[in-house]
Scaffold this motif. Sequence first.
Motif, mmCIF file in Angstrom:
data_model
loop_
_atom_site.group_PDB
_atom_site.id
_atom_site.type_symbol
_atom_site.label_atom_id
_atom_site.label_comp_id
_atom_site.label_asym_id
_atom_site.label_seq_id
_atom_site.Cartn_x
_atom_site.Cartn_y
_atom_site.Cartn_z
ATOM 1 N N ALA A 1 -15.819 1.338 -3.743
ATOM 2 C CA ALA A 1 -16.225 2.440 -2.862
ATOM 3 C C ALA A 1 -15.823 3.790 -3.445
ATOM 4 C CB ALA A 1 -15.606 2.243 -1.483
ATOM 5 N N VAL A 2 -16.433 4.101 -4.578
ATOM 6 C CA VAL A 2 -16.094 5.343 -5.252
ATOM 7 C C VAL A 2 -17.312 6.246 -5.290
ATOM 8 C CG1 VAL A 2 -15.379 6.357 -7.444
ATOM 9 C CG2 VAL A 2 -14.324 4.225 -6.652
ATOM 10 N N ASP A 3 -17.139 7.459 -4.833
ATOM 11 C CA ASP A 3 -18.204 8.449 -4.931
ATOM 12 C C ASP A 3 -17.924 9.298 -6.156
ATOM 13 O OD1 ASP A 3 -19.830 10.645 -4.771
ATOM 14 O OD2 ASP A 3 -19.694 10.786 -2.585
ATOM 15 N N MET B 1 -6.519 5.584 2.400
ATOM 16 C CA MET B 1 -5.603 6.098 3.412
ATOM 17 C C MET B 1 -5.834 5.367 4.748
ATOM 18 S SD MET B 1 -5.259 10.145 3.844
ATOM 19 C CE MET B 1 -6.253 10.598 5.230
ATOM 20 N N MET B 2 -7.102 5.218 5.091
ATOM 21 C CA MET B 2 -7.412 4.516 6.339
ATOM 22 C C MET B 2 -7.003 3.053 6.252
ATOM 23 S SD MET B 2 -11.171 5.996 7.189
ATOM 24 C CE MET B 2 -11.495 7.682 6.717
ATOM 25 N N THR B 3 -7.171 2.488 5.062
ATOM 26 C CA THR B 3 -6.769 1.090 4.887
ATOM 27 C C THR B 3 -5.278 0.952 5.118
ATOM 28 O OG1 THR B 3 -8.426 0.988 3.152
ATOM 29 C CG2 THR B 3 -6.919 -0.863 3.319
ATOM 30 N N THR B 4 -4.521 1.851 4.496
ATOM 31 C CA THR B 4 -3.072 1.806 4.658
ATOM 32 C C THR B 4 -2.706 1.931 6.125
ATOM 33 O OG1 THR B 4 -2.935 2.935 2.562
ATOM 34 C CG2 THR B 4 -0.929 2.823 3.855
ATOM 35 N N GLN B 5 -3.409 2.819 6.820
ATOM 36 C CA GLN B 5 -3.114 3.022 8.221
ATOM 37 C C GLN B 5 -3.397 1.786 9.071
ATOM 38 O OE1 GLN B 5 -4.269 7.147 8.958
ATOM 39 N NE2 GLN B 5 -4.413 6.501 11.085
ATOM 40 N N ALA B 6 -4.375 1.015 8.625
ATOM 41 C CA ALA B 6 -4.729 -0.175 9.395
ATOM 42 C C ALA B 6 -3.773 -1.337 9.136
ATOM 43 C CB ALA B 6 -6.161 -0.600 9.051
ATOM 44 N N MET B 7 -2.985 -1.187 8.076
ATOM 45 C CA MET B 7 -2.085 -2.278 7.696
ATOM 46 C C MET B 7 -1.004 -2.502 8.740
ATOM 47 S SD MET B 7 -2.694 -3.699 4.857
ATOM 48 C CE MET B 7 -4.382 -3.454 4.420
ATOM 49 N N SER B 8 -0.514 -3.707 8.785
ATOM 50 C CA SER B 8 0.696 -3.966 9.568
ATOM 51 C C SER B 8 1.881 -3.487 8.744
ATOM 52 C CB SER B 8 0.876 -5.448 9.841
ATOM 53 O OG SER B 8 -0.339 -6.109 9.848
ATOM 54 N N GLU B 9 3.016 -3.512 9.380
ATOM 55 C CA GLU B 9 4.224 -3.077 8.737
ATOM 56 C C GLU B 9 4.864 -4.284 8.044
ATOM 57 O OE1 GLU B 9 7.862 -0.550 10.723
ATOM 58 O OE2 GLU B 9 6.745 -1.975 11.878
ATOM 59 N N LEU C 1 -12.160 12.333 -3.384
ATOM 60 C CA LEU C 1 -11.446 12.274 -2.106
ATOM 61 C C LEU C 1 -11.963 11.157 -1.204
ATOM 62 C CD1 LEU C 1 -10.708 15.808 -0.654
ATOM 63 C CD2 LEU C 1 -9.128 13.933 -1.090
ATOM 64 N N VAL C 2 -13.226 10.788 -1.361
ATOM 65 C CA VAL C 2 -13.795 9.747 -0.510
ATOM 66 C C VAL C 2 -12.998 8.460 -0.668
ATOM 67 C CG1 VAL C 2 -15.814 8.279 -0.124
ATOM 68 C CG2 VAL C 2 -16.088 10.745 -0.495
ATOM 69 N N ASN C 3 -12.759 8.074 -1.895
ATOM 70 C CA ASN C 3 -12.014 6.837 -2.128
ATOM 71 C C ASN C 3 -10.581 6.962 -1.628
ATOM 72 O OD1 ASN C 3 -10.335 4.924 -4.198
ATOM 73 N ND2 ASN C 3 -12.336 4.078 -3.636
ATOM 74 N N ARG C 4 -10.014 8.119 -1.838
ATOM 75 C CA ARG C 4 -8.636 8.318 -1.384
ATOM 76 C C ARG C 4 -8.526 8.196 0.123
ATOM 77 N NH1 ARG C 4 -5.758 13.630 -3.300
ATOM 78 N NH2 ARG C 4 -4.248 13.152 -1.680
ATOM 79 N N ALA D 1 -16.782 4.144 5.881
ATOM 80 C CA ALA D 1 -17.347 3.707 4.612
ATOM 81 C C ALA D 1 -18.865 3.580 4.732
ATOM 82 C CB ALA D 1 -16.726 2.379 4.194
ATOM 83 N N ARG D 2 -19.298 3.023 5.856
ATOM 84 C CA ARG D 2 -20.730 2.846 6.081
ATOM 85 C C ARG D 2 -21.448 4.191 6.031
ATOM 86 N NH1 ARG D 2 -20.922 0.337 11.220
ATOM 87 N NH2 ARG D 2 -19.670 -1.320 10.302
ATOM 88 N N ALA D 3 -20.803 5.228 6.544
ATOM 89 C CA ALA D 3 -21.406 6.555 6.552
ATOM 90 C C ALA D 3 -21.724 7.016 5.141
ATOM 91 C CB ALA D 3 -20.466 7.549 7.224
#
Length: 1049
Positions: A737-739, A751-759, A744-747, A715-717
Motif C-alpha cells: 500500500a504505497v503511493d 500508524m492506523m495499524t499500530t493503533q489497532a494493535m493490542s498491547e 505519508l499515505v503508507n506511514r 486504504a480503500r479510499a
Amino acid sequence: MIKTERILHLKSCRGRKVRVVREHYLRERVPCYSGMCQAGCANDGKVLPGDLTHYVVPDVGVVVDYLEILEFREMQGIIFTQTACQAVQHSKGRRQSNRLRNLLKEPRHDCVLFANEFQQYSFCPREKGESQEKWQTRCVYSAAVWYYNHLAGMMDIVMITDDQEAVDQYSSLSSGVYVITVRDYLQNFWPDLQAAHELYASVSQVLQEKESEGKEGEYGEHLPPEVLEAGIKSGRYIQGTLNVSKHRAQTEAFVMMEGFSNKSSDIGCRVLVHGDKSRNRAVHGDVVVMELLPKSEWRGKVTALSEGQGAEKSGEDESKPLPTGRVVGILQRNWRDYVVTFPPREGPQSQSRNSQRILAVPWDYRIPKIRISTQQADALQDHRVVVRIDSWESSSLYPNGHSVRVLGRAGELETEVQTILIENSIHVPPFSDAQLREMPVNSPEKPWKVDPAQVAARRDLRESHLIFSIDPKGCEDVDDTLSVRSLAGGKTLELGVHIADVTHFVKEGSITDLEARTRATTYYLADRRYDMLPAVLSGDLCSLLGGVDRYAMSVMWELDAHTLAVNQVWYGRTIIRSSYQLHYELAQALLNGEQAEVPELARLGSERKDDRLAELTQALETLTHIARQLRAQRDQGGALELEGVEVRAQLDEEKNITALVPRQPLEVHETVAECMIYANHWVARKIQETFPHQALLRHHPPPRQEFFSQLLESARARGFTIDTITNKALANSLDRAVDPEDPLVNRLLRMMTTQAMSEALYFSTGSQSLDQFYHYGLALDRYTHFTSPIRRYADIVVHRLLTAAIAAEGEGAPGKGLASNKELEEMSRHINSKNRAAKRAQKLSTELFQCLFFKDRDPQTDLRCLADAVIYSIRDDGVLVFVSEYGVKGPVYLKNREGQVVTFGQDGSCEWQSGSVRRYPDHISTTSACNTSTFRLFNHITVRISVYSSHCHADRLNLEVISNKPYRSTEAQQPRSEGRCQLVQEVVRLAEEASQQAQEKAARGPKLSREERKFCQSKTPNLYSLLEEVRELALMDPEMIPQVCATEE
Ligand SMILES: [Zn+2]
C-alpha cells in the motif's frame, strides 16, 4: 504469662454499640524492634536504627488523623502502638488501616509496631469512668515510658499528640519522655521539612471545618454493603470500574464490568452512566455497583468531533442506545493524589474564620472539582497543588479534600512536568542514602575490582571470545554485547549474547530492588529521564563498556554453520571484557567495506591494526549472515511479523530527524535487534520449560478485527486492499500500500495499524493457557524480556528465573522459593501498569513541549505556525489530521459553534459562512450559499497552529484550516525537518531563561513559588544523547510509537 480481661466497646456495622469481653494475655517479653535493645528481644524483621536522636511515639489521634505526615520517608524512628493501630482500624476502616499496614511492612520506611497491650509492664487496664480517648492516650504514654526504660534511658522518646490536655498532663511528669504537640514537633525537629508543615496546616484545617457541613441531600444515599453484595449475587446489580469519558467528563461515564459473562446479549461489557446524579459521587477509577435503568431510558453516545478525540479507537456503532445505569453503591474508592489548580480570585468565596473554601479544579478532566479549606487561597491562586480527597458526603455537591503540597505556578515547565508525573502516579524521588549504601563503590580512590570468587564461579570469556557492543553514538548504559566465532573447523558457529548481570548487584528484597520494582522501568520524558537504577550501576558497573571486566548473563548457541539449526544452547553467568564499543554507523561502515576509524585500534601499528580490523569485520559479517537467516526462518516459520515492518517504519521516522541525528536506516540495526529477539525467545523457552506455572513471559494478543475498520476504509479510499486475516497477510498488504506520489499515505496506514494493535503484556505462565503465549507482532510462540535489565524490571525478574532454572538443572523439584504464579501475575500487572504510565507520561511531556513551543508565537505572523497537514480520518463535523513536521495529530473543525462552515474559493481563499456539512465514508463536504468544498482522506491541507490555553488543564494545540491546498513554505528549502528537534531545544532554553529570571527575582525579594527541582535526577540535558536515548519514543508521533514492537529488542 498473665491472664486478664479486656473490655472492648465496638460499633456494629449498623452503628449499635456492643460491649465485648475478651481474655487478654500479658507477656513479659514483647519485642521492641530497636537496634539499641540491651535486653535481647527477639527482634526479627525491621528494626529501628540505634543512631537516631530520638524515637517518636504518636498518640492515637495523630495516627488516625495525620498518618500522611508520618508517611514521609524523612521521618525516622516511629513507633506505632497497637492501641493506635486498632483505633485506626475501628474509626477509619479498611482503606486507612491497609495503608498503615503497608507502611509497617515497607522496608524503606523507618517505623515499627509495638504490641503495647500485650506487654505486661506497658499495658494499663481501662479505669472506671475513664473515657476511651483518655485511656488510649494513657496507654500510648505508658508505652513511651516503657521504651525509655527498656532502652535504659539511652534513647530519647518523644510522644506527639494533638491534644493539649495530654501535653499539660503528661509533659509535667518527669519520666524521661517528652510529650509535645505535632505542630511543636515539626517545628523543633523538622524545621526544614516544609512539605510536612504545609500538610499539617492543611489537614488540621480540614479537621476544624469538618463539623460545619450542610445536611441537605444532593445525592442518593449509597446502599449498605450487605445489600450490594446480595444484589450482585442475585444478578440485580452489576459491579465494575467507573471510567469517565475524557471528552464529555461532565455527562458521560462508563462502567467496565469485571468478569462479566455475556449472558444477556443486550449488554456488552460496558454500561453508560449519564449525568452526575446517576454517577452518585463515584469518582473515575472507583469500583462501583450499578443498577440498570429500564430500556426506555437508555441513551446513545455522542459522535460529533470533540477536541483531542483523534486517539480514540473506533470500531463500534456509536449511535445506537447503550445499556444505561446508575450507581447505587461504591465497593472500593480508588482515590489517588490529584493535581488541582487554585482558581484566580473572583469575588468573595465562602469564608469562615481565617480560612477560605476553594473549589479547586483538577488537571484531569475526569475528576470532579474538589473543595479545599485553606488559609493560603490568595498566595496559591494560579498555582498547581497536589490534593487528596477526604470524603464525599451525600449532602455535598463536591468532594472535600486537603492540599498536600504546592508544585508551583501553572504554566512553568517544572510545574507542568511534575504535574504529568503525579497525574500518572509516577513517584521518582532521588535515590535514598540507604539505597546508595547498598551500592558497590567505584571511584578513583577505590576502584571496583572483579572478585576472585566470582571468577571461579563464572565462565571466563575474557581471553577466549571477541566481544563487542553496537549501540547508538554516545550511549552510556550498554546492557547488551555480542560475540560470534567459528568452531569445529567451520562446521558450527557459536553465537553469544551477553547481558549485564544486574541481579548480581541488585539482591532480591534489597532496598534497591524494592525501589526498582516500584518504578518498574526507566522513565523517558521529552527533556529528561528518571533511571530505574542508580547511576553507579546503570552507567558504570552494569554497563558493558569496552576494555573493562564486567559480569554478564550469557546465552550461547552452537549452530550448524549451514542450516543454523541449534545444536546446543548454554545459559550461564560469565565474566567478559568487551573489545569494541561500536556505534551503528561505524559497524555499518565496516560491513560496507568503507574506510572507518575504530577508536580502539587507533594506537596500533598498521599491520596489527589490519589484522584486528579484519577479525572484527569478519565477526560482523558472520553476525549479519546469521541474523538474516534467523529472520528468514521466522518469516517462514510463522508468517512475516509486523515487527519487522514496524522497525522499518521506525527507521523511516529516523530519517525524518536526520537534521539532528544523521543516521540512515542501517541493516546493522536489524541485525542487533534480531539477536536480542533470539536471546529473549530462547530465555523464554528455558524458563517456561523449567517453570511451566511460574515464569514471566510477554505475549502480544492478536488484534481485534473490528479495530481495523478505519484502516480498511482509509486504504480503500486510495484503492488499496489491506488483508488483516493473519499478521503475514497484513504485513504484506501494508508493504504494497504505497503511493509513489505521497510517502505519508503508507506511514499513516501503518500508524492506523499500530493503533489497532493490542498491547503486548507481561504475564505469568500459570495464569494463561499455552495458546495464549503467542507473540503476534514477532510471530513467536514464546517471548520474554531479558536483554535490558538496566532499564526494565521485568528483565531483572527474568534474570532471576533464568538463574533459578540453571540451578535447577538435574534437580527434582524446581521452583522452590520462587515467586508463585499468583505473585508473578500480580507483578506482571504492576509492571504493565507502570509501562502504561510511562508511555502516557512520555506522550504528555511531548505534547507539553509542543505547546510550550507554540505558546509565545503569534500564529498570524510567525510562519512556523503554518504547516502542511494530511487528513487521516473523517468525522461528523470535521476531519482528523496529522502534521508530520511537528508530529502533531488533532481535529480540524469544518463547522463552528455558530453553525458556519468553512468553504474555499477557486484561489484557495478560505471563508466562514452559514451552511451545512455532509459526511461520506471517504470524504466530507461543506456547502454554503455560493460554494461547495470537499475534503478527502489523504488530502493535504494547510493549517495554522495555535495554542488553546487552559488555565486548569494541559494546554492544547489548536489546528485551523486556512487553505485546502498543501502548504508550501515561502522560504524555499527551509530545513523544516528540524522542527521537532528545535522544538525541544528551544523550549528547554526558554525554560532555563525563565528559571534564571525567577532566581534573579527571588534574590531581590521573597517569592511565592518554590522551585521543586528535587525530583529531577538527570544531569543537565544533553540534547543529542537524550534524543538518541528516546529515539523510539519522544521524537515519534506519540500515537504512532510502535509500542508493541519497536521496543521489543
Ligand atoms: Zn528490646
